[in-house]
Design a protein around this motif. Structure first.
Motif, PDB file in Angstrom:
ATOM      1  N   ILE A  52       0.839  -1.206   0.000  1.00  0.00           N
ATOM      2  CA  ILE A  52       0.000   0.000   0.000  1.00  0.00           C
ATOM      3  C   ILE A  52       0.875   1.257   0.000  1.00  0.00           C
ATOM      4  CG2 ILE A  52      -1.631   1.335   1.390  1.00  0.00           C
ATOM      5  CD1 ILE A  52      -2.816  -1.391   2.281  1.00  0.00           C
ATOM      6  N   ALA A  53       1.920   1.272   0.826  1.00  0.00           N
ATOM      7  CA  ALA A  53       2.819   2.422   0.883  1.00  0.00           C
ATOM      8  C   ALA A  53       3.534   2.613  -0.454  1.00  0.00           C
ATOM      9  CB  ALA A  53       3.831   2.247   2.009  1.00  0.00           C
ATOM     10  N   TYR A  54       3.986   1.518  -1.058  1.00  0.00           N
ATOM     11  CA  TYR A  54       4.652   1.587  -2.358  1.00  0.00           C
ATOM     12  C   TYR A  54       3.702   2.151  -3.415  1.00  0.00           C
ATOM     13  CZ  TYR A  54       6.747   0.112  -6.739  1.00  0.00           C
ATOM     14  OH  TYR A  54       7.246   0.091  -8.012  1.00  0.00           O
ATOM     15  N   SER A  55       2.485   1.677  -3.412  1.00  0.00           N
ATOM     16  CA  SER A  55       1.489   2.137  -4.376  1.00  0.00           C
ATOM     17  C   SER A  55       1.208   3.632  -4.198  1.00  0.00           C
ATOM     18  CB  SER A  55       0.204   1.335  -4.211  1.00  0.00           C
ATOM     19  OG  SER A  55      -0.800   1.846  -5.030  1.00  0.00           O
ATOM     20  N   ARG A  56       1.102   4.081  -2.958  1.00  0.00           N
ATOM     21  CA  ARG A  56       0.849   5.496  -2.678  1.00  0.00           C
ATOM     22  C   ARG A  56       2.010   6.365  -3.173  1.00  0.00           C
ATOM     23  NH1 ARG A  56       0.819   5.660   2.759  1.00  0.00           N
ATOM     24  NH2 ARG A  56      -1.209   4.661   2.797  1.00  0.00           N
ATOM     25  N   GLN A  57       3.240   5.943  -2.872  1.00  0.00           N
ATOM     26  CA  GLN A  57       4.414   6.707  -3.307  1.00  0.00           C
ATOM     27  C   GLN A  57       4.526   6.723  -4.829  1.00  0.00           C
ATOM     28  OE1 GLN A  57       6.511   8.572  -1.496  1.00  0.00           O
ATOM     29  NE2 GLN A  57       5.224   8.148   0.267  1.00  0.00           N
ATOM     30  N   LYS A  58       4.214   5.612  -5.464  1.00  0.00           N
ATOM     31  CA  LYS A  58       4.272   5.542  -6.924  1.00  0.00           C
ATOM     32  C   LYS A  58       3.249   6.485  -7.542  1.00  0.00           C
ATOM     33  CE  LYS A  58       4.177   2.250 -10.763  1.00  0.00           C
ATOM     34  NZ  LYS A  58       3.734   3.249 -11.669  1.00  0.00           N
ATOM     35  N   SER A  59       2.065   6.584  -6.955  1.00  0.00           N
ATOM     36  CA  SER A  59       1.061   7.498  -7.501  1.00  0.00           C
ATOM     37  C   SER A  59       1.500   8.957  -7.348  1.00  0.00           C
ATOM     38  CB  SER A  59      -0.295   7.274  -6.834  1.00  0.00           C
ATOM     39  OG  SER A  59      -0.256   7.680  -5.481  1.00  0.00           O
TER      40      SER A  59
ATOM     41  N   ARG B 171       3.608  13.735 -10.745  1.00  0.00           N
ATOM     42  CA  ARG B 171       4.564  14.830 -10.925  1.00  0.00           C
ATOM     43  C   ARG B 171       5.559  14.586 -12.059  1.00  0.00           C
ATOM     44  NH1 ARG B 171       3.223  14.351  -5.695  1.00  0.00           N
ATOM     45  NH2 ARG B 171       2.735  16.236  -4.542  1.00  0.00           N
ATOM     46  N   LYS B 172       5.554  13.421 -12.643  1.00  0.00           N
ATOM     47  CA  LYS B 172       6.525  13.065 -13.675  1.00  0.00           C
ATOM     48  C   LYS B 172       6.100  13.663 -15.008  1.00  0.00           C
ATOM     49  CE  LYS B 172       8.201   8.898 -13.477  1.00  0.00           C
ATOM     50  NZ  LYS B 172       8.383   7.458 -13.607  1.00  0.00           N
ATOM     51  N   ARG B 173       7.103  14.157 -15.755  1.00  0.00           N
ATOM     52  CA  ARG B 173       6.814  14.632 -17.101  1.00  0.00           C
ATOM     53  C   ARG B 173       7.902  14.126 -18.031  1.00  0.00           C
ATOM     54  NH1 ARG B 173       9.281  20.281 -17.875  1.00  0.00           N
ATOM     55  NH2 ARG B 173      10.715  20.326 -16.135  1.00  0.00           N
TER      56      ARG B 173
END
Length: 114
Positions: free
Chosen positions: A8-15, A20-22
């Motif tokens: 869950i923490a990994y998924s949250r950080q990935k989102s 913010r990625k471009r």
């Protein structure tokens, strides 16, 4: 239970990162270098930059100086000449007096004085 929380923490950080990625486009020269297309007035600058030294610049237009009036030679060097002494101070460092002088140099703004 720990694996579920880590997922869950990994998924949250990935989102957060994905939002913010471009995408940046560069022409790749090697594994760690890019060949940039520079304007004609910057033809004297070497166009290959190595990825480890590239940094994101937030686009502050007040820090951009025109190259025309700087007296830059073909090796991208210019002479810095002191223009004015802005401030003088004497500070105590342990048992010594240390004199400091703030100097305004040519081709620098007031904020760039040292």
């Amino acid at each position: 239970m720990i694996r579920d929380r880590l997922a869950i923490a990994y998924s949250r950080q990935k989102s957060y990162v994905d939002n913010r990625k471009r995408a940046l486009e560069f022409e790749k020269v090697g594994n760690v270098a890019y060949d940039l297309k520079l304007p004609n007035d910057m033809a004297c600058v070497h166009p290959v930059f190595y990825v480890p030294i590239l940094k994101k610049f937030p686009g502050d237009t007040t820090s951009i100086l025109p190259v025309e009036g700087l007296g830059v030679d073909e090796n991208i060097y210019y002479d810095e000449v002191p223009v004015e002494i802005l401030d003088r101070q004497v500070k105590w460092m342990k048992n010594k007096k240390v004199a400091t002088v703030k100097v305004l140099w040519t081709n620098h703004l007031d904020e760039g004085a040292t």
